[in-house]
Write a protein that holds these residues in place. Structure first.
Motif, mmCIF file in Angstrom:
data_model
loop_
_atom_site.group_PDB
_atom_site.id
_atom_site.type_symbol
_atom_site.label_atom_id
_atom_site.label_comp_id
_atom_site.label_asym_id
_atom_site.label_seq_id
_atom_site.Cartn_x
_atom_site.Cartn_y
_atom_site.Cartn_z
ATOM 1 N N LYS A 326 0.802 -1.210 0.000
ATOM 2 C CA LYS A 326 0.000 0.000 0.000
ATOM 3 C C LYS A 326 0.844 1.274 0.000
ATOM 4 O O LYS A 326 0.298 2.380 -0.093
ATOM 5 N N GLU A 327 2.146 1.117 0.098
ATOM 6 C CA GLU A 327 3.030 2.280 0.139
ATOM 7 C C GLU A 327 3.269 2.841 -1.275
ATOM 8 O O GLU A 327 3.147 2.126 -2.270
ATOM 9 N N CYS A 328 3.627 4.107 -1.312
ATOM 10 C CA CYS A 328 3.954 4.754 -2.593
ATOM 11 C C CYS A 328 5.405 4.409 -2.959
ATOM 12 O O CYS A 328 6.350 5.116 -2.577
ATOM 13 N N ILE A 329 5.552 3.315 -3.657
ATOM 14 C CA ILE A 329 6.868 2.813 -4.063
ATOM 15 C C ILE A 329 6.923 2.818 -5.589
ATOM 16 O O ILE A 329 5.967 2.426 -6.256
ATOM 17 N N PHE A 330 8.054 3.252 -6.155
ATOM 18 C CA PHE A 330 8.142 3.349 -7.618
ATOM 19 C C PHE A 330 9.580 3.093 -8.071
ATOM 20 O O PHE A 330 10.529 3.162 -7.281
#
Length: 782
Positions: A326-330
């Motif tokens: 659910k984390e903003c990882i890119f």
């Protein structure tokens, strides 16, 4: 091409190599060592006669090798020295191994002294007493820097000033040599034993028909490899009747033996490659010569991967990992990248700090230690990046699907997560296995546009597809936060004494259908690249500390030795003569020296580029090692990064060393760490050279297709009949031979003290006007 946490490569002009290919090179290089050859050698062996195959008497060219027992005793008594041999590609009769103290090189003078050892072989040499050493003029190759900030010189050469040691053949122009200094050179008598044949014993070259001989003469492109006698039955069926048809055809020959009574090796024809100068035959030759396995993966290897596709993470695996989906990882990668092995995250915390994460593909989950997949990956040890293709370490199913951190897909990872202040101060860290779901695949261009426009409201159509739960402005802000912290970390590193030798890197645009080069340009290293690099370095350093704490006797680390003392002293003297204030005391002082103002005219940046090349000369290669092998922690240091512990953790898809580090983190590694570390070093060196040769090949084809290219260049150094220049537009180095200059009437070289001076006299541009006299010394032109 990806380059996170690894080394970058150099580029010189391959066209010179193509132009030099027709001539036969002098014999020297490869060999196979048999037990018969490993007999004891006595002074009476030298020059003795041996019985030839036809019953005649032949003079022994090379001395026999010592026995294993004698070598062992000699090494213990300090009478013999072991090391890797480096043969000068420009002057095949010169070779070197590093002295044990790292302060100087030991010089091997002539092919007989090398005793059939080939470039890269681990050898044992007998060193002469000091009264028999020679005065040398030392010249050294300049190479590109890597993304760890370290330049990795491959070849160092020396020219003997004693009589009778001259060669009539002009040196091969595929290595750039600049600057020179006189010094007493430690001299080895000869190679007495070959510990390990690191050279592949394969070579690319041309066949020549010899009338009335049962064999053809093979002339390698690489001047360091001997000419080889190849049985006529190995040659094409019409070779004897139509030898002219094969004058420009490239062949691969493997050396099978090198008798001690012959200047020529013996070998078998392995493959006909095709026309010299064409990309595919040349590329295949490079790969074979450097022992790069580019074969298809076997059914047994592919059988080690999940057979039911599309693959999904087993439910029980979530219980063993931290769920970060659910984390903003890119990811941030080159636009063309398909093997995405690292991702980033940066979440603001209520106290004003950040939770910053580096997430690396968990390749080790799919590679059971000791199975067929693990075996082939350990042998390949690295992916090899060429201009037009990649030779992967792992099957594409694994590289591009199962392990690749593709967007909007659940993937297994190893994560390092820090609590960090906006100024880059680390408050805490966590290591562990995790599951992520990348929200978007950003290119460096995407990230750069976000950095350059911090207040811009990006529209969804300006980015690739992204997860709905993480809007564009959240991704944009995360990139800005990462950039801000990265700048602080970078500033701290260089204030703390790190070194980076930035040099130009040439890239190509290719035709989509033919893969032929359409253009070339200098790759721009921008803030988005620096952002990713900074966190990869941080993760690698943190992991190094973690595995060393856990496994002090078998951690796989990466060390970078300090530059060779003698070469630094020589370069310091050279810079002093030129009036350059360069401080070589530490990595940090060198970095600061190179970033000070070097004049205020149009050539300021050119001077810095040339000086950066010159300062790369003394640098040694970074290397993997097992901590159980070295006794002193001081030897663990990484000179360029100026840190006590460093390793490679962030690219397990393309580097087997990183897989080992992942296993160490998971406490599941076996015992033979040093053996694999050495193999990874060998394969990384070969991969680096293959990458360089690929670039050289494409540049030569580009020049051939485009016609002559005009570009300004700056002189880097002079020789007696030539001078070296750095072509400023492309960042390539080129040797200019005076005899080949159009419009040059005469030239003259002489010594002014320790400095060389080359005078060029040009023909007048108009009739009746005087000739133009130009003088070039090592520190000025007039």
């Amino acid at each position: 091409m990806k380059g996170k946490g690894g080394e970058e490569s150099s580029l010189s002009l391959y066209m010179d190599k193509l132009n030099s290919r027709g001539a036969l090179q002098e014999p020297e290089r490869r060999q196979g060592v048999s037990d018969k050859q490993r007999r004891a050698t006595t002074p009476s062996d030298k020059g003795k006669k041996t019985r030839g195959s036809q019953g005649g008497s032949k003079k022994q060219v090379f001395e026999a090798y010592m026995t294993t027992e004698d070598v062992s005793h000699g090494l213990k008594r300090g009478e013999l020295i072991q090391g890797s041999i480096r043969i000068n590609p420009k002057k095949y009769h010169e070779a070197f191994i590093a002295a044990p103290d790292g302060k100087r090189d030991i010089f091997l003078d002539g092919t007989a002294a090398r005793n059939r050892a080939l470039n890269g072989d681990v050898v044992v040499v007998q060193v002469l007493p000091q009264e028999q050493w020679k005065v040398m003029v030392v010249r050294v190759q300049v190479v590109k820097s890597d993304s760890e900030g370290v330049s990795e010189p491959e070849t160092q050469s020396g020219k003997s000033q004693t009589p009778g040691n001259k060669t009539k053949r002009p040196p091969s122009p595929d290595v750039i040599v600049e600057a020179e200094t006189e010094a007493e050179e430690q001299l080895a008598k000869r190679v007495v034993y070959i510990v390990e044949q690191k050279h592949s014993r394969a070579a690319t070259g041309f066949l020549k028909f010899l009338p009335d001989k049962p064999f053809a003469m093979f002339s390698p492109v690489d001047h360091r490899v001997p000419r080889v006698n190849v049985p006529l039955p190995d040659c094409p069926h019409d070779f004897c009747s139509r030898p002219g048809d094969y004058a420009n055809i490239l062949f691969i020959v493997r050396i099978t033996s090198w008798p001690d009574d012959s200047n020529f090796a013996e070998g078998r024809l392995a493959k006909t490659l095709g026309q010299a100068g064409e990309i595919e035959p040349e590329t295949e030759g490079i790969l074979i010569e450097y022992d790069v396995d580019f074969s298809e993966f076997s059914v047994e290897v592919l059988g080690c991967l999940p057979q039911k596709l599309p693959w999904t993470i087993p439910p029980e695996e979530f219980g063993n990992r931290r769920d970060l989906r659910k984390e903003c990882i890119f990811t941030i990668d080159p636009a063309t990248a398909r093997d995405l092995d690292d991702a980033l995250s940066c979440k603001p915390l209520p106290d004003g700090n950040f939770e910053l994460g580096v997430h690396i593909a968990d390749v080790s989950y799919f590679m059971e230690e000791g199975n067929a997949l693990d075996f082939i990956a350990s042998r390949r040890a690295t992916s090899v990046y060429m201009v037009q293709k990649v030779i992967p370490m792992l099957p594409r199913l694994l590289c591009e699907e199962l392990c690749s951190l593709n967007p909007l897909t659940d993937r297994l990872t190893f994560s390092v997560i820090w609590k960090i202040t906006p100024e880059g101060k680390i408050l805490s860290e966590w290591f562990g296995r995790s599951v992520i779901r990348s929200c978007v695949k950003l290119s460096y261009d995407h990230a750069q546009s976000m950095i350059e426009a911090p207040d811009k409201l990006f529209q969804p159509n300006e980015l690739p597809p992204f997860a709905a739960e993480h809007p564009v402005d959240e991704i944009h802000q995360a990139v800005l936060n990462l950039h801000s912290i990265a700048k602080s970390l970078r500033a701290q590193r260089f204030q703390g004494g790190a070194l980076r030798l930035d040099q130009l890197k040439l890239s190509f645009t290719l035709d989509r259908e033919t893969s032929m080069p359409q253009g070339c340009y200098v790759y721009q290293y921008r803030d988005s690249n620096k952002l990713v690099e900074e966190f990869m370095l941080l993760a690698n350093m943190a992991t190094a500390h973690q595995i060393y704490r856990s496994f002090p006797n078998k951690a796989l680390l990466r060390r970078h030795p300090p530059p060779q003392t003698k070469m630094v002293d020589d370069l310091q003297e050279f810079c002093d003569q030129m009036g350059l204030n360069i401080d070589f005391s530490t990595a940090g002082t060198l970095h600061r020296s190179l970033n000070e103002t070097l004049g205020d005219d149009e050539y300021t940046s050119a001077r810095k580029e040339v000086l950066t090349h010159m300062c790369s000369r003394p640098m040694q290669m970074a290397m993997y090692f097992s901590t159980g092998v070295l006794q002193e922690e001081l030897l663990f240091r990484h000179y360029a990064l100026n840190v006590p512990f460093y390793t490679h953790f962030t690219s397990p898809i393309r580097r087997y060393a990183d897989v080992i580090v992942h296993r160490l983190l998971a406490a599941s590694l076996g015992e033979e760490v040093q053996k694999q570390a050495s193999h990874c070093n060998d394969k990384k060196t070969a991969s680096k050279r293959v990458q360089e040769l690929s670039s050289e090949l494409f540049f030569s084809v580009f020049v051939k297709e485009s016609g002559p290219l005009d570009s300004e260049a700056m002189v880097m150094g002079i020789l007696d009949q030539a001078f070296d220049v750095l072509v400023l537009r492309y960042g390539v180095q080129k040797r200019i031979y005076c005899k080949g200059l159009h419009g040059l009437e005469t030239f003259h070289f002489h010594k002014v003290g320790k400095r060389g001076e080359l005078t060029l006299v040009w023909a007048a541009e108009e009739p009746g006007k005087p000739s133009i006299r130009q003088v070039r010394t090592r520190d000025r032109a007039k």
